[in-house]
Write an enzyme that holds these catalytic residues in place. Structure first.
Site, PDB file in Angstrom:
ATOM      1  N   ASN A  10       0.874  -1.182   0.000  1.00 52.35           N
ATOM      2  CA  ASN A  10       0.000   0.000   0.000  1.00 52.35           C
ATOM      3  C   ASN A  10       0.906   1.226   0.000  1.00 52.35           C
ATOM      4  OD1 ASN A  10      -1.759   2.066   0.583  1.00 52.35           O
ATOM      5  ND2 ASN A  10      -2.323   1.332   2.615  1.00 52.35           N
ATOM      6  N   LYS A  12       0.049   4.278  -0.172  1.00 51.13           N
ATOM      7  CA  LYS A  12      -0.597   5.423   0.494  1.00 51.13           C
ATOM      8  C   LYS A  12      -0.449   6.696  -0.346  1.00 51.13           C
ATOM      9  CE  LYS A  12      -0.042   3.157   4.881  1.00 51.13           C
ATOM     10  NZ  LYS A  12       0.031   3.270   6.316  1.00 51.13           N
ATOM     11  N   HIS A  95      -9.314   0.421   5.406  1.00 51.40           N
ATOM     12  CA  HIS A  95      -7.989   0.642   6.006  1.00 51.40           C
ATOM     13  C   HIS A  95      -8.149   1.505   7.260  1.00 51.40           C
ATOM     14  CE1 HIS A  95      -3.935   2.144   6.634  1.00 51.40           C
ATOM     15  NE2 HIS A  95      -3.544   1.046   6.001  1.00 51.40           N
ATOM     16  N   GLU A  97      -6.651   3.971   8.340  1.00 50.37           N
ATOM     17  CA  GLU A  97      -6.627   5.430   8.123  1.00 50.37           C
ATOM     18  C   GLU A  97      -7.977   5.914   7.593  1.00 50.37           C
ATOM     19  OE1 GLU A  97      -3.029   5.293   5.839  1.00 50.37           O
ATOM     20  OE2 GLU A  97      -2.012   4.659   7.674  1.00 50.37           O
ATOM     21  N   GLU A 167      -4.932  -5.722  10.705  1.00 50.60           N
ATOM     22  CA  GLU A 167      -3.948  -4.672  10.937  1.00 50.60           C
ATOM     23  C   GLU A 167      -4.233  -3.989  12.277  1.00 50.60           C
ATOM     24  OE1 GLU A 167      -2.132  -3.352   6.941  1.00 50.60           O
ATOM     25  OE2 GLU A 167      -3.849  -2.079   7.357  1.00 50.60           O
ATOM     26  N   GLY A 173       2.640   1.707  10.953  1.00 46.21           N
ATOM     27  CA  GLY A 173       3.536   2.844  10.791  1.00 46.21           C
ATOM     28  C   GLY A 173       4.243   3.253  12.074  1.00 46.21           C
ATOM     29  N   SER A 213       3.778  -2.638  10.369  1.00 47.11           N
ATOM     30  CA  SER A 213       5.241  -2.615  10.480  1.00 47.11           C
ATOM     31  C   SER A 213       5.892  -3.941  10.077  1.00 47.11           C
ATOM     32  CB  SER A 213       5.656  -2.198  11.894  1.00 47.11           C
ATOM     33  OG  SER A 213       5.163  -0.897  12.174  1.00 47.11           O
ATOM     34  N   GLY A 235       4.924   1.184   4.913  1.00 46.40           N
ATOM     35  CA  GLY A 235       6.220   1.864   4.792  1.00 46.40           C
ATOM     36  C   GLY A 235       7.254   1.082   3.986  1.00 46.40           C
TER      37      GLY A 235
HETATM   38  C1  PEP Z   1      -0.638  -0.260   6.318  1.00 46.90           C
HETATM   39  O1  PEP Z   1      -0.831   0.927   6.273  1.00 46.90           O
HETATM   40  O2  PEP Z   1      -1.436  -1.027   5.803  1.00 46.90           O
HETATM   41  C2  PEP Z   1       0.558  -0.728   7.017  1.00 46.90           C
HETATM   42  C3  PEP Z   1       0.583  -1.946   7.425  1.00 46.90           C
HETATM   43  O3  PEP Z   1       1.577   0.187   7.197  1.00 46.90           O
HETATM   44  P1  PEP Z   1       3.035  -0.111   7.821  1.00 46.90           P
HETATM   45  O4  PEP Z   1       3.566  -1.346   7.141  1.00 46.90           O
HETATM   46  O5  PEP Z   1       3.842   1.107   7.498  1.00 46.90           O
HETATM   47  O6  PEP Z   1       2.839  -0.321   9.279  1.00 46.90           O
END
Ligand code: PEP
Length: 250
Positions: A10, A12, A95, A97, A167, A173, A213, A235
């Site tokens: 992703n 973003k 998601h 966010e 998640e 993040g 992460s 990320g």
């Molecule tokens: C995400 O936004 O779906 C995600 C898992 O981000 P990160 O890997 O940066 O934690």
């Protein structure tokens, strides 16, 4: 029961078209012999550019969201018809966010899920608890509610187009990853919820990704767990150097 691993990136709200093209080209080259299922989800503005690069490869094209209505007076939104026109094959919905920053609720997410399925898209449905919900012992209940409500009205046949991404919001993040054991326990629980809704066969088949992460150095341990079937990566998906080792784990 063996399920295929599915690794999704992703991107973003990152990358101009030229930056997205550069990353997509690197992934096409470096993942062409990869043995898992792959997806990249660039920003809407880079979808057309990336579509031309991943077309006919082993990398699916995903969007990070879609409008809940087919078309009409919805300023700022992007429709399923527009995504289909660009060659998008999958959408990420719910998601964290979208849920927590843009206040999308389960009802809206469910509407998007059903519309996306109606138009033939694969869906990655994200679920996950906040830190305070985990600390209050509510992680399972939150994931159950988001799964049940997100899938309301989705038929058993349509379920084959659904991937769930667990998640935990506190791990996204932040550099904090759920331990493989904690993640696996929630994945097992979500699988049980799918079993209650769709039966044991569907529960055994559904792909449940972990997100939060994920990095090259924790991917293999997470994915070694029985109920973890891949990753939704934020990320670390922004560079080929960090995404490819995750995508090629195992
Ligand atoms: C995400 O936004 O779906 C995600 C898992 O981000 P990160 O890997 O940066 O934690």
């Amino acid at each position: 029961m063996s399920r295929n691993y599915y690794i999704a990136g992703n991107w973003k709200m990152h990358k101009t078209r030229s930056e997205a093209a550069e990353l997509a080209k690197a992934l096409v080259t470096q993942l062409k012999d990869g043995k898992h299922k792959y997806l990249v989800a660039p920003s809407f503005t880079a979808l057309e550019t990336v579509a031309a690069i991943v077309k006919g490869t082993n990398i699916l094209l995903g969007a990070q969201d879609v409008a809940s209505e087919e078309q009409g007076a919805h300023t700022g939104e992007v429709s399923v018809l527009q995504l289909k026109d660009l060659g998008v094959q999958a959408v990420i919905l719910g998601h964290s966010e979208r849920r927590h920053v843009y206040k999308e609720d389960d009802e809206l997410i469910n509407k998007k899920v059903k519309l996306a399925l109606k138009h033939g898209f694969e869906v990655i449905l994200c679920v996950g608890e906040l830190l305070e919900e985990r600390e209050a012992g509510k992680a399972e209940a939150v994931c159950e509610t988001q799964t049940v409500k997100g899938l309301e009205g989705v038929s058993a046949a349509e379920l084959s187009k659904i991937t769930i991404a667990y998640e935990p919001v506190w791990a996204i993040g932040t550099g904090k990853t759920a331990t493989p054991e904690d993640a696996d326990a929630i994945h097992a629980y979500i699988r049980k919820v799918i079993g209650k809704l769709y039966g044991a066969d569907a529960a055994a088949k559904i792909i449940i990704q972990y997100g939060g992460s994920v990095k090259a150095d924790n991917a293999a341990q997470l994915m070694a767990k029985e109920n973890i079937d891949g990753a939704l990566v934020g990320g670390a998906a922004l560079k080929a150097d960090t995404f490819v080792p995750i995508a090629k784990f195992g």
